[in-house]
Write a protein that holds these residues in place. Structure first.
Motif, PDB file in Angstrom:
ATOM      1  N   LEU A   9      42.460  62.410  47.698  1.00 22.21           N
ATOM      2  CA  LEU A   9      41.485  61.772  48.469  1.00 22.21           C
ATOM      3  C   LEU A   9      41.096  60.376  47.132  1.00 22.21           C
ATOM      4  N   ASN A  10      40.585  59.318  48.164  1.00 18.69           N
ATOM      5  CA  ASN A  10      40.352  58.658  48.384  1.00 18.69           C
ATOM      6  C   ASN A  10      38.597  57.227  47.496  1.00 18.69           C
ATOM      7  N   MET A  11      38.652  56.619  46.585  1.00 16.63           N
ATOM      8  CA  MET A  11      37.606  56.065  46.759  1.00 16.63           C
ATOM      9  C   MET A  11      37.451  54.303  46.388  1.00 16.63           C
ATOM     10  N   VAL A  12      36.209  54.266  45.661  1.00 23.65           N
ATOM     11  CA  VAL A  12      36.986  52.573  45.575  1.00 23.65           C
ATOM     12  C   VAL A  12      35.532  52.380  44.752  1.00 23.65           C
ATOM     13  N   VAL A  13      35.364  51.738  43.731  1.00 21.81           N
ATOM     14  CA  VAL A  13      34.177  51.286  42.922  1.00 21.81           C
ATOM     15  C   VAL A  13      34.362  49.202  43.217  1.00 21.81           C
ATOM     16  N   GLU A  14      32.717  49.432  42.801  1.00 21.63           N
ATOM     17  CA  GLU A  14      32.745  47.658  42.000  1.00 21.63           C
ATOM     18  C   GLU A  14      32.144  47.897  40.943  1.00 21.63           C
ATOM     19  N   VAL A  15      33.016  47.049  40.183  1.00 22.35           N
ATOM     20  CA  VAL A  15      32.731  47.156  38.514  1.00 22.35           C
ATOM     21  C   VAL A  15      32.290  45.176  38.415  1.00 22.35           C
ATOM     22  N   GLU A  16      31.976  45.496  37.421  1.00 27.04           N
ATOM     23  CA  GLU A  16      32.021  43.737  36.363  1.00 27.04           C
ATOM     24  C   GLU A  16      32.257  43.757  35.143  1.00 27.04           C
ATOM     25  N   THR A  17      32.810  42.863  34.665  1.00 27.91           N
ATOM     26  CA  THR A  17      33.865  43.470  33.458  1.00 27.91           C
ATOM     27  C   THR A  17      33.563  41.795  32.862  1.00 27.91           C
ATOM     28  N   THR A  40      32.714  38.793  35.370  1.00 26.97           N
ATOM     29  CA  THR A  40      33.368  39.221  36.208  1.00 26.97           C
ATOM     30  C   THR A  40      33.491  39.918  36.846  1.00 26.97           C
ATOM     31  N   GLN A  41      33.501  40.359  38.188  1.00 29.14           N
ATOM     32  CA  GLN A  41      33.182  41.233  39.595  1.00 29.14           C
ATOM     33  C   GLN A  41      34.433  41.741  40.134  1.00 29.14           C
ATOM     34  N   ALA A  42      34.686  42.637  39.854  1.00 30.12           N
ATOM     35  CA  ALA A  42      36.286  43.286  40.353  1.00 30.12           C
ATOM     36  C   ALA A  42      36.042  44.844  40.906  1.00 30.12           C
ATOM     37  N   PHE A  43      37.194  44.918  42.172  1.00 30.80           N
ATOM     38  CA  PHE A  43      37.016  46.321  42.878  1.00 30.80           C
ATOM     39  C   PHE A  43      37.967  47.024  42.476  1.00 30.80           C
ATOM     40  N   ILE A  44      38.328  48.481  42.190  1.00 33.33           N
ATOM     41  CA  ILE A  44      39.582  49.549  41.696  1.00 33.33           C
ATOM     42  C   ILE A  44      39.219  50.304  43.006  1.00 33.33           C
ATOM     43  N   ALA A  45      40.538  50.406  43.428  1.00 31.55           N
ATOM     44  CA  ALA A  45      40.852  51.705  44.099  1.00 31.55           C
ATOM     45  C   ALA A  45      41.092  52.773  43.352  1.00 31.55           C
ATOM     46  N   LEU A  83      44.946  54.566  39.897  1.00 28.08           N
ATOM     47  CA  LEU A  83      43.904  53.015  40.095  1.00 28.08           C
ATOM     48  C   LEU A  83      44.886  52.043  40.257  1.00 28.08           C
ATOM     49  N   ASP A  84      44.333  51.110  41.183  1.00 28.74           N
ATOM     50  CA  ASP A  84      44.548  49.606  41.772  1.00 28.74           C
ATOM     51  C   ASP A  84      43.462  49.312  41.813  1.00 28.74           C
ATOM     52  N   ILE A  85      43.753  47.803  41.411  1.00 30.57           N
ATOM     53  CA  ILE A  85      42.992  46.632  41.218  1.00 30.57           C
ATOM     54  C   ILE A  85      43.238  46.251  42.794  1.00 30.57           C
ATOM     55  N   LEU A  86      42.546  46.096  43.150  1.00 27.19           N
ATOM     56  CA  LEU A  86      42.441  45.547  44.649  1.00 27.19           C
ATOM     57  C   LEU A  86      41.800  44.058  44.586  1.00 27.19           C
ATOM     58  N   LEU A  87      40.545  43.660  44.304  1.00 26.88           N
ATOM     59  CA  LEU A  87      40.094  42.308  43.875  1.00 26.88           C
ATOM     60  C   LEU A  87      38.843  41.777  42.110  1.00 26.88           C
ATOM     61  N   TYR A  88      40.014  40.503  42.021  1.00 26.47           N
ATOM     62  CA  TYR A  88      39.627  40.142  40.738  1.00 26.47           C
ATOM     63  C   TYR A  88      38.333  38.818  40.528  1.00 26.47           C
ATOM     64  N   SER A  89      37.280  38.721  40.978  1.00 26.77           N
ATOM     65  CA  SER A  89      36.483  37.879  41.712  1.00 26.77           C
ATOM     66  C   SER A  89      37.037  37.358  43.307  1.00 26.77           C
ATOM     67  N   GLN A  90      37.647  35.625  43.318  1.00 27.45           N
ATOM     68  CA  GLN A  90      37.969  35.305  43.904  1.00 27.45           C
ATOM     69  C   GLN A  90      39.905  35.513  44.328  1.00 27.45           C
ATOM     70  N   ASP A 150      53.516  42.327  36.110  1.00 29.43           N
ATOM     71  CA  ASP A 150      53.887  43.445  36.814  1.00 29.43           C
ATOM     72  C   ASP A 150      51.788  43.130  37.092  1.00 29.43           C
ATOM     73  N   LEU A 151      51.545  42.783  37.812  1.00 29.05           N
ATOM     74  CA  LEU A 151      50.024  42.567  38.319  1.00 29.05           C
ATOM     75  C   LEU A 151      49.945  41.153  39.816  1.00 29.05           C
ATOM     76  N   GLU A 152      50.052  41.790  40.968  1.00 26.16           N
ATOM     77  CA  GLU A 152      49.211  41.118  41.704  1.00 26.16           C
ATOM     78  C   GLU A 152      48.451  41.017  42.271  1.00 26.16           C
ATOM     79  N   ILE A 153      46.992  40.268  42.648  1.00 28.72           N
ATOM     80  CA  ILE A 153      45.736  40.146  43.023  1.00 28.72           C
ATOM     81  C   ILE A 153      45.452  38.954  44.014  1.00 28.72           C
ATOM     82  N   PRO A 154      44.916  39.866  45.115  1.00 26.95           N
ATOM     83  CA  PRO A 154      44.804  41.097  45.405  1.00 26.95           C
ATOM     84  C   PRO A 154      45.535  41.926  46.048  1.00 26.95           C
TER      85      PRO A 154
END
Ligand SMILES: Nc1ncnc2c1ncn2[C@@H]1O[C@H](COP(=O)(O)OP(=O)(O)OP(=O)(O)O)[C@@H](O)[C@H]1O
Ligand SMILES: Nc1nc2c(c(=O)[nH]1)N=C(CO)CN2
Length: 166
Positions: free
Chosen positions: A55-63, A2-7, A96-103, A110-114
């Protein structure tokens, strides 16, 4: 997978070191493959303003982790890097915040996505827009680029490339 984005965010020194350690821990997990890493940005604190710049950044992962498993692992990274929760929106060694988890749209206790505040945060949308401008944010029907365009110049001015050229 699954594609996910983490801030990622940090405003306690050594800030860059906290990013390096967090990225190492993400890399070490056999169920997480980092695909893209944004630039690092220096950002004015939002919410609680009487604190150091972030400092802020975002990573894309496959998980192959579920969203909840990914959240637990992000929380383990926060714990390992010594995060102590004090004031809401206050200083932190690493967040670390999970921004998106697939669509997917997920609403658990305890978890809201987006991530519910991502579409209004320049410190999230600028790095996310650098690596995934076309991605649609579920619930808004809008692309990251469109959400970014909707932010004011003042909000965007609070996000600067880092390190600053002198
Ligand atoms: N998408 C998400 N990613 C990470 N944590 C989340 C998410 N949705 C809900 N949470 C929950 O948010 C709780 C509080 O997180 P935290 O203390 O990091 O908030 P914060 O970083 O101060 O504020 P913000 O959530 O606005 O960035 C965590 O315990 C976690 O369970
Ligand atoms: N610039 C900036 N401001 C913040 C940040 C952050 O990562 N960067 N995180 C917050 C709570 O998660 C609150 N305010």
């Amino acid at each position: 997978m699954t594609q996910a984005f983490i801030a990622l965010g940090t405003n306690i020194e050594p800030r860059e070191n906290h990013f390096i350690k967090a990225l190492e821990m993400l890399t070490d997990h056999s169920g997480i493959l980092i695909q893209k890493i944004s630039s690092i940005y220096e950002t004015d604190p939002v919410g609680y303003e009487d604190q150091e710049d972030f400092l802020n950044m975002v990573v894309e992962v496959e998980t192959d982790l579920t969203a909840e498993e990914l959240l637990r692992y992000c929380q383990l990274i926060e714990e390992r890097l010594g995060r102590v929760r004090t004031i809401r929106n206050g200083p932190r060694t690493i967040d670390l915040d999970i921004l998106l988890y697939s669509q997917e749209s997920i609403r658990l206790v305890d978890l809201e996505i987006p991530h519910p505040r991502m579409h209004e945060r320049a410190f999230v949308l600028v790095p996310l827009g650098e690596i995934a401008p076309e991605i649609i944010v579920p619930g808004t029907g809008e692309s990251v680029q469109k959400l970014l365009n909707a932010l004011s110049e003042e909000e965007k001015a609070g996000v600067r490339t880092w390190p600053q050229e002198s």
